[in-house]
Each structure stands twice: as C-alpha cells, then as structure tokens.
Design an enzyme around this catalytic site. Sequence first.
Site, PDB file in Angstrom:
ATOM      1  N   ASP A 178      14.808  11.585  -7.258  1.00  0.00           N
ATOM      2  CA  ASP A 178      14.443  10.777  -6.091  1.00  0.00           C
ATOM      3  C   ASP A 178      15.130   9.412  -6.136  1.00  0.00           C
ATOM      4  OD1 ASP A 178      13.247  10.442  -3.659  1.00  0.00           O
ATOM      5  OD2 ASP A 178      11.323   9.774  -4.449  1.00  0.00           O
TER       6      ASP A 178
ATOM      7  N   GLY B  50      -2.482   4.677  -3.187  1.00  0.00           N
ATOM      8  CA  GLY B  50      -3.249   3.487  -3.532  1.00  0.00           C
ATOM      9  C   GLY B  50      -2.427   2.230  -3.347  1.00  0.00           C
ATOM     10  N   GLU B  51      -2.904   1.149  -3.958  1.00  0.00           N
ATOM     11  CA  GLU B  51      -2.272  -0.152  -3.798  1.00  0.00           C
ATOM     12  C   GLU B  51      -1.420  -0.494  -5.017  1.00  0.00           C
ATOM     13  OE1 GLU B  51      -5.649  -2.457  -1.078  1.00  0.00           O
ATOM     14  OE2 GLU B  51      -5.500  -2.855  -3.235  1.00  0.00           O
ATOM     15  N   ALA B  52      -0.495  -1.406  -4.793  1.00  0.00           N
ATOM     16  CA  ALA B  52       0.264  -2.029  -5.876  1.00  0.00           C
ATOM     17  C   ALA B  52      -0.113  -3.504  -5.885  1.00  0.00           C
ATOM     18  CB  ALA B  52       1.758  -1.855  -5.675  1.00  0.00           C
TER      19      ALA B  52
ATOM     20  N   HIS C 290       0.850  -1.183   0.000  1.00  0.00           N
ATOM     21  CA  HIS C 290       0.000   0.000   0.000  1.00  0.00           C
ATOM     22  C   HIS C 290       0.887   1.235   0.000  1.00  0.00           C
ATOM     23  CE1 HIS C 290      -3.670  -2.349   1.002  1.00  0.00           C
ATOM     24  NE2 HIS C 290      -2.796  -3.118   1.644  1.00  0.00           N
ATOM     25  N   GLY C 291       0.561   2.181  -0.868  1.00  0.00           N
ATOM     26  CA  GLY C 291       1.303   3.425  -0.934  1.00  0.00           C
ATOM     27  C   GLY C 291       0.460   4.590  -0.480  1.00  0.00           C
TER      28      GLY C 291
END
Length: 944
Positions: free
Chosen positions: A158, A46-48, A42-43
């Site tokens: 990044d 949203g989700e991966a 989870h980020g």
Amino acid sequence: MSALGRYDRHCDSINSDFGDSVRSCGPEQEELHYIPIRVLGHGAYGEATLYRRTEDDSLVVWKEVGLARLSEKERRDALNEIVILSLLQHDNIIAYYNHFLDSNTLLIELEYCNGGNLFDKIVHQKAQLFQEETVLWYLFQIVSAVSCIHKAGILHRDIKTLNIFLTKANLIKLGDYGLAKQLSSEYSMAETCVGTLYYMSPEICQGVKYSFKSDIWAVGCVLYELLTLTRTFDATNPLNLCVKIVQGNWAVGLDNTVYTQELIEVVHACLEQDPEKRPTADEILERPILSWRRRDMEEKVSMLNRSNKKPRTGTVTEAPIAVVTSRSSEVYVWGGGKTTPQKLDVFKGGWRARQVCAGDAHFAVVTVEKELYTWVNMQGGSKLHGQLGHGDRASYRQPKHVEKLQGKSVQKVSCGSDFTVCITDEGQLYSFGSDYYGCLGVNQSAGSEVLEPLLVDFFLNEPVDQVSCGDSHIMALTRSKSVYSWGCGEYGRLGLDSEDDVYSPQKVEVQRGLCIVNVCCGSDGSFLLTLTGKVLACGLNEHNKLGLNQYTAGIINHEAFQEVPYTTSLTLAKQLSFYKIRSISPGRTHTAAIDERGRLLTFGSNKCGQLGVGDYRKHLGINLLGGPLGGKQVIRVSCGDEFTTAATADNHIFAWGNGGNGRLAMTPNERPQGSDICTSWPRPIFGSLHHVTDLSCRGWHTILIVEKVLNSKTIRSNSSGLSIGTLAQSCSSGGSGSREEDSDRESLTSDPSRGFRGTIEAEPETGPFNTTENMESSSCPSWLRQELEEAEFIPMPDTPNFVSAESSQNGTTSMQDVRETPPDALEKPSFQACTCSTLQEEVRKLQDLVSTYRHEQELLCRENSRLALEVQELNGKLQSAMQMNQVVNKHGEAIHQIQKQLSLHWKSSPPSSGNPEMSREDSDAESWCFLGTEACRSSSGTPM
C-alpha cells in the site's frame, strides 16, 4: 534468526498481550507518562491523537483502533501492523514505540511526523514543479525504506503518497503497514487483491500472483506524481482505471526539458509491465543518478533523524503501563505597569507552549509543535529593530507566528535586548534583529538590522544544542560540547581573554577535563555549568553577581575580603563549589541558582530585597534561602531587574524584590498596609496551585507556563480480557508460506478528490453460493450471507476419543457437501468435548518445565561461580609456584658460582702432606658440603 522467525516470535509475543485477561504489575513493568495535545485526524477505525511523552519531552502519535466494531480480518490487520513495525528500524520508516490495550481499544504508539504527507505536499505545489534535487532527495529516502522492508521479507502492498509522511525538515517516513505481508523468501508470491487502485500493479489488476516488484511499481507511480504533480493513471471508474494500468496508458508524458533523462529512465524502469524487468530497490539505489549522492544523503538523513531518534521504551515482550494525564496549559505575562497576570488565549489546546523567553522589549514562545511566536511586551514605547522576525518593524501586540520559519522545527529560543536567536531540531541557528554589536553572528554582512530569520552558516557543520543571550552578547553550546561566543566584549563577558567586540562566533577555551552542560548569559556576564555542578563565570562582577569575590572570617584575621571587579576569562566561582549547581539565572544586579537538592541560592545586590533573605542589607557571600522556601524544593527560578520569581515542586509560585511597575504581580490592595513597594521575603503569588513548566524574567516583565492536572488514567497493556489469539495464529501461518489464505473482502472507500484513494481487498474467486435462490430471497444481511457461503462445516465426534475415519481423510466438509447430505443424517449433531482443561494442563506443564529450567540455570550459575573461585585459587597457587621456581633457579645459579670458585681454589692450592689421593678425596667431600650431599652428611658423622 530469519526474518520469518522473527515475525512469528513477535506475533506470538503480541498475541500474549491480547490473550491474557489479567496480569499483575510486576517490578519489571515500566511506567510511561503521556499528556494529550490534540486530535490529528479521524480514520476508518478510530482517531489519531498527538501526545507529549514527559520522560523525554517528545511528541508521539497514538493510533486508536476500536476492536469491538471490527471484523476479524480488520483486527488481524491492526495486529499485523504492530508485528511488522516492531521488526523494522530505519530512519525512513515510521518508528513503533509501544502498544496498549484499553478495554476494547487498541492504542499503537508511533513516531510523529510534523510535516504532513507527500500527497498534501504535492497539492500545495499548485502546478509549480519540484526541483530535480528535491525529487532525488525524496526518491532516495523512499527507495531506502522500501529496500529495508524488502530485506526483512515484507511486502508493503500500500505504498502511496498518503502513506508517505514528512517532517518539517523534509525527512521521509514510510508508514501504514496494515496491509503488509510477510513472505518466506524473495521468490515467494502473494495473490490477494489489496492496495489502492491508483497504485496497483498490472499483475494485481489481472488477478495473478505478485511479489516485491509490485511495490516497485507503486514507487514508480509516486515518482511519476513528483515529476508531473498528477496521477500516473486516471479514470472515471475502477474498471477503466484497471484497463489503463494493464495497458500502460499514462495520464501525461514526462518533460525531459525540466528533468534529466536518467531520472525519467527510473520512472520507465519502475513502471515496466513485466515484473521481472523491474529493478529491485537496491538496484535503483545503485543507479548513477543516486549512487554518487548516496553517502551525502545517508549522512543527511542520519543528521536530520538524530533529534527524532529515541530508544524504544519497551519491546513487544514487555507490558509497560501508560499514565495519561490531561492537563490544562496556559501562558501568563505581567509587569511593565500591568500588576495582574494576563492570560494569552493563543497558547492553548494543540498550540500550547513548551518554552518561553522574555526580552527587554519583546516576548518569544515555542509551541509543542515547535513553531515560534513573537510579539512586543506590554510596556511598548521602544523602537523595534526587527527582533520579532516578521519582516517589518511593526509593533505586534498579540503573539504572531514567525512565517519565515515555516517548515523548521524550532527547539529553543533566546531573546537579547533588541535581537532574537533560535535553534532548530537539526542544530541550525537563526538570528534576527539589531546587529549593532555583531550579535547576529554573520560578521555584520547583512546590515545593521535584519528583519527576518537569518541562518548562521558558521554552525552548519557544528550543530548547536543550547543558546543564551545577554543584553548584547551570545553564548552557544554545540552538541560536541564546544562553547562559542560573540557580540559585545565589554568587561570580558565573552570569555575570550579580551574586551574586544566579536562579530562572528569564536570558540571559548575551556579547561581540559571539564564537560560543559549549560550556558547562561546575564546582562553583562556569562555562566557555564559543568557536568559535576561547578560554575565558571566571566564578565562584570559588580555587587558580586558572578559569585567571584572571596570572603573569609577567622580568629586572627577577623575579616578578609578579596573583590574581583571583572574577569575576561572563565573563572571558577569558588563560593559555589560547596554546592552542585543544577541551574542558574542571572539578572541585571543579582543571580539565583538551584542546586541538585532543590535549594535556592542567591547572591549579588540586595538593594530592593531581591536576594530574599528578609532584609535590605548588603550580603557579601552566597545566601541559602530559608523562611517561606525552607524545606521546599525549587524547580524554576528567574531574575529580572531587582526582583526574583521562583516555582516550587509543590506547585507554588513565589516572588520578591522590587514590586514597582507590576513586577511582582502585586496589586496595591494586596500590599500590606504601611509597607513600601519592595518585599524582602518570598511571598506566594498567582492564587491557586499551578505547576510551572517554564519561566522567564527580563527587565520589568515575567512570562511563564502553568499547568493544572484535570484527570489521570492508567492504562495497562493487558487490562482487557479480549482475546484475539486466533488472529496471531493466522498472521503467523500467513507468513510461513508463499500463498496467502486471506479470503475477506473490504469495500472500496471513497476518495475526497474524486478517485479511489482508499484501500480495497477482494478475493478474485467468488463463493459457490452466489446463485443460490433461497439465500438471495432470505432477509439475511449480505455480510452474514457471505460469511455463511465461505464457511466450512467441521463434523464433531460424539466422544473426544472417537475420530471419524472420513473426517481424518477429508479434513473438513464444505457447505455444498452439507446441502447434499440427507436431513436424517444431520438430525443428531455431535459435539467435541471442550479442550480448554487440556490446554490449561499443558500450560501448567510448560510452566513447571520453565521453572525447572530456571532452577537448573540457577544451579549452573552457582556451579560456575564455584568453579571460577577454584580457578582463581589455582591461579594464585600457580603464581606462587612460579615465584618459588624463580627462587630455586637463583639459588642454583649461586651454588654453581660457588662450585666454580672452589674448583679454581683446589687447582691453585699445593697438595697437602700425606697421601695425595686421600687429601683430594677429603677436599672434594668438604666442597660438596655446600650442596648438602650424602657424602657430606656421611663424612660429618666421622670423627676428625
């Protein structure tokens, strides 16, 4: 086209996907099918989720971004990542495949890295330093990726260990391009404060402009962590951390007793305080410590990436359709005394199976994550020889992961009688178990039994694509389409023109012009399938189980039968030449094959009805099955000892033959009253409808993977009317100059490891309203107050045709000017008329223009076709003229020869009576008659 131009083009095309509310599904739209496997994490947005794409059976990641709850800046970052990734194609960069829009959720399809990230890799070292070769291998890949993005004019901004992903083969993939920035040239600068604190360069901390050299600083920080397993700079708060970065106070020093001075110098060069003194990515690659290894490393990267590399199924200008189908996946086994199929609970969810294989005394399963599991079969009682690969001879009754293959992506597995062989994504071959017949392929150098997976060095330079095991021999097909065999050579099953045992792989000579696409081993024979569907066989042909016997029947010779007991060389199975065979499965006494039309063929022994023809009589030829399988398309078939199991396209499973010891999953109650234990007709088993993705039978056992469709959903790229066209414009304009226009802020995210791992973005300058009392005292939320403070007021005229002179000069009015404006001047706000109709009219004009251009293009194509025909016709006439010219030349040469002969004749002849001059003139006239001259024609009219 320049990198900036490509960036703008991709940005505009992606924006069209988001901006169009409705788009019809045209014939050019591609339909892609996906099966969800498990949620990877989870980020913030949203989700991966891990998906399996059925078109090529590959694993991909869908990164979900919920657009509804994001700010405009965050939406722009999501769009920016798609644009950047669509421009980059490199073996060490996360590959972008597609993007979809499902309502308000953006779905980005990316390459899956099954080895985690570099941060976890460093943590798992547990104070055990990396070998220098490993560090150089990682460094080369990271710098190669950075070099690629810098050449494209992209600043990553990044780079950190959390954004550097790995495969199980230690292949580096640089990802997360949400903060990446397109610069117009190598001399352009950026100034927005973005990135992760631990990896920020001094120039970013000081709030000055920065360039590509800021990424080089981050590479230096990553390299420092690889050498020390600690952060380059560490502090208890962000301010102290920035001070240490600016001052260059490293957390610990580098140990020159472990690493060479050349490698340490690379760290010092990358962490140089002055950006101008830092090397570029290409300059790092040219350093001697990497340059002399560069060719070998590039070849290794290419080889490791070969299994992951796939063409993009669509570009950003297309609108593919994604069909997401949720399926339940289960593994069942039966036989060996168990009449009821037993479900294995281990293989479900994210650990579902992708391939199964049965041996005489054990099973093997490869999961979708390409991990290998082995365990003994339910019958038991057999002595084990290490064929489970767990380092001992214990009888594991439940599936157990082969730990020695941790970090290896197992692609396929095959089981012999008492040994196991598997191949990885890189084409490496591992074997373990009994080496009595030399089946491990190491020339019996590791002893009679090997309890752990052993790498077969023979195939290090010849990657293997397929492998198949018989009871005591092996055949392998390499990626170069060469066939190798080794093990027991009895009856010539190795195809080496002898019956000798072979303890290391030997190349099998295949007739020139034949392309082998599949190898399959039976208990004491072998089959090879060609690209055209022909079958080559060698080994024992008892009961005609190789299909080599010749049987003919006619009027004169009622029966002619030619039996082939066995063959030591590859022989064409002529009886199967009438069919184009797609797959073949040999059992101990019989064989089954599927042709390109899905028809099932059987041949061999029929003692227990295993041929499925409805009787138990001997059949000499090839049997095309009908009955219950008539009209059905068979997709899977496998043969065990005197029984056969098959699966059809309409989700039915059939079994027939010897039903003893539970081989047919048929209980005594299911057996028809008065019938024996055998059945000669295919009978449906297994209850409700199941789709079989893989099937394997061996001895008395069967193992298979069945799936059921739970639900299905179709996602079109433009299914939502959500428009973020302004985001694309801002992305495009942001890449056109050397100065960034970002003014959004992003709060600092927490680091689970007591730090500041998260990404931040903050504008160095503060807004003019930070000290306004009435704003501070209001109940307005901080984020809204900030938006109001940084907003600009644009005065609108009363009519569309009226343009204020002041507005044309000043462009916009700041909020400070609005405050200073008298209240009466703001009482009558004016509004500009909506320009949507004007824009729509422009769009229609552009569409008409495009249609006109297309029509003109069609006319030009027709004209080109006509001209091409005329040119072809003229060429034909030119060829005819050239031929006529050759004929004329030949005639001229003939005439010239005749003239010479006549001249010689007149010179040698005596002068005639009468006037000699007159006679000579007449003779000349006669000779010229051959030429058809005027003299000849005039003389011909004069009477003689």
